[in-house]
Write a protein that holds these residues in place. Structure first.
Motif, PDB file in Angstrom:
ATOM      1  N   ARG A 142       0.801  -1.344  -0.001  1.00  0.00           N
ATOM      2  CA  ARG A 142       0.060   0.012   0.116  1.00  0.00           C
ATOM      3  C   ARG A 142       0.869   1.202  -0.203  1.00  0.00           C
ATOM      4  N   MET A 153       1.804   0.856  -4.318  1.00  0.00           N
ATOM      5  CA  MET A 153       0.803   1.468  -5.156  1.00  0.00           C
ATOM      6  C   MET A 153       1.145   2.872  -5.588  1.00  0.00           C
ATOM      7  N   ALA A 177       1.188   3.760  -9.750  1.00  0.00           N
ATOM      8  CA  ALA A 177       0.671   4.959 -10.273  1.00  0.00           C
ATOM      9  C   ALA A 177       1.489   5.683 -10.974  1.00  0.00           C
ATOM     10  N   CYS A 225      -2.915   1.109 -14.803  1.00  0.00           N
ATOM     11  CA  CYS A 225      -4.589   1.415 -14.583  1.00  0.00           C
ATOM     12  C   CYS A 225      -5.153   0.668 -13.651  1.00  0.00           C
ATOM     13  N   HIS A 226      -5.123  -0.716 -13.386  1.00  0.00           N
ATOM     14  CA  HIS A 226      -5.730  -1.359 -12.534  1.00  0.00           C
ATOM     15  C   HIS A 226      -4.935  -1.969 -11.405  1.00  0.00           C
ATOM     16  N   LEU A 227      -5.505  -1.945 -10.345  1.00  0.00           N
ATOM     17  CA  LEU A 227      -4.619  -2.865  -9.197  1.00  0.00           C
ATOM     18  C   LEU A 227      -5.516  -3.617  -8.267  1.00  0.00           C
ATOM     19  N   TYR A 234      -8.895  -1.762  -7.444  1.00  0.00           N
ATOM     20  CA  TYR A 234      -8.692  -0.075  -7.728  1.00  0.00           C
ATOM     21  C   TYR A 234      -8.463   0.410  -9.112  1.00  0.00           C
ATOM     22  N   HIS A 235      -8.780   1.618  -9.344  1.00  0.00           N
ATOM     23  CA  HIS A 235      -8.294   2.259 -10.865  1.00  0.00           C
ATOM     24  C   HIS A 235      -7.711   3.468 -10.617  1.00  0.00           C
ATOM     25  N   LEU A 236      -6.876   3.620 -11.284  1.00  0.00           N
ATOM     26  CA  LEU A 236      -6.012   4.801 -11.425  1.00  0.00           C
ATOM     27  C   LEU A 236      -6.890   5.867 -11.960  1.00  0.00           C
ATOM     28  N   GLN A 237      -6.908   6.868 -11.220  1.00  0.00           N
ATOM     29  CA  GLN A 237      -7.630   8.305 -11.801  1.00  0.00           C
ATOM     30  C   GLN A 237      -6.723   9.091 -12.477  1.00  0.00           C
ATOM     31  N   HIS A 290      -4.470   9.334  -8.611  1.00  0.00           N
ATOM     32  CA  HIS A 290      -4.737   8.945  -7.355  1.00  0.00           C
ATOM     33  C   HIS A 290      -5.694   7.497  -7.630  1.00  0.00           C
ATOM     34  N   TRP A 291      -5.564   6.590  -6.474  1.00  0.00           N
ATOM     35  CA  TRP A 291      -6.370   5.521  -6.749  1.00  0.00           C
ATOM     36  C   TRP A 291      -7.666   5.468  -6.295  1.00  0.00           C
TER      37      TRP A 291
END
Length: 74
Positions: free
Chosen positions: A9, A13, A17, A22-24, A37-40, A44-45
């Motif tokens: 974390r 993470m 980023a 893009c995805h975690l 999670y999805h990267l904005q 930020h996740w």
């Protein structure tokens, strides 16, 4: 694992980023949960969902396939 949760974390993470991943998915076999999670665009996740027990998993980027989460614990 509990011994790597902090590293996953706090270190990985942000590294993912910065690399543009893009995805975690974070899987906790002890708690039997999956966090997706999805990267904005702001870097930020965003937590999309937390799945537990035998919830159906159909999450990006593997949302074309569905499987019960508990198959990971078997």
């Amino acid at each position: 694992s509990p011994s790597t949760a902090r590293t996953d974390r706090a270190l990985k993470m942000p590294l993912y980023a910065r690399a543009g991943v893009c995805h975690l998915w974070l899987v906790d076999p002890d708690a039997q949960i999956l966090e997706v999670y999805h990267l904005q665009q702001d870097g930020h996740w965003l937590l999309l969902t937390t799945l537990k027990e035998d919830d159906a998993v159909s999450q990006p980027p593997f949302d074309a396939v569905s499987f019960p989460l508990d198959c990971l614990w078997g």
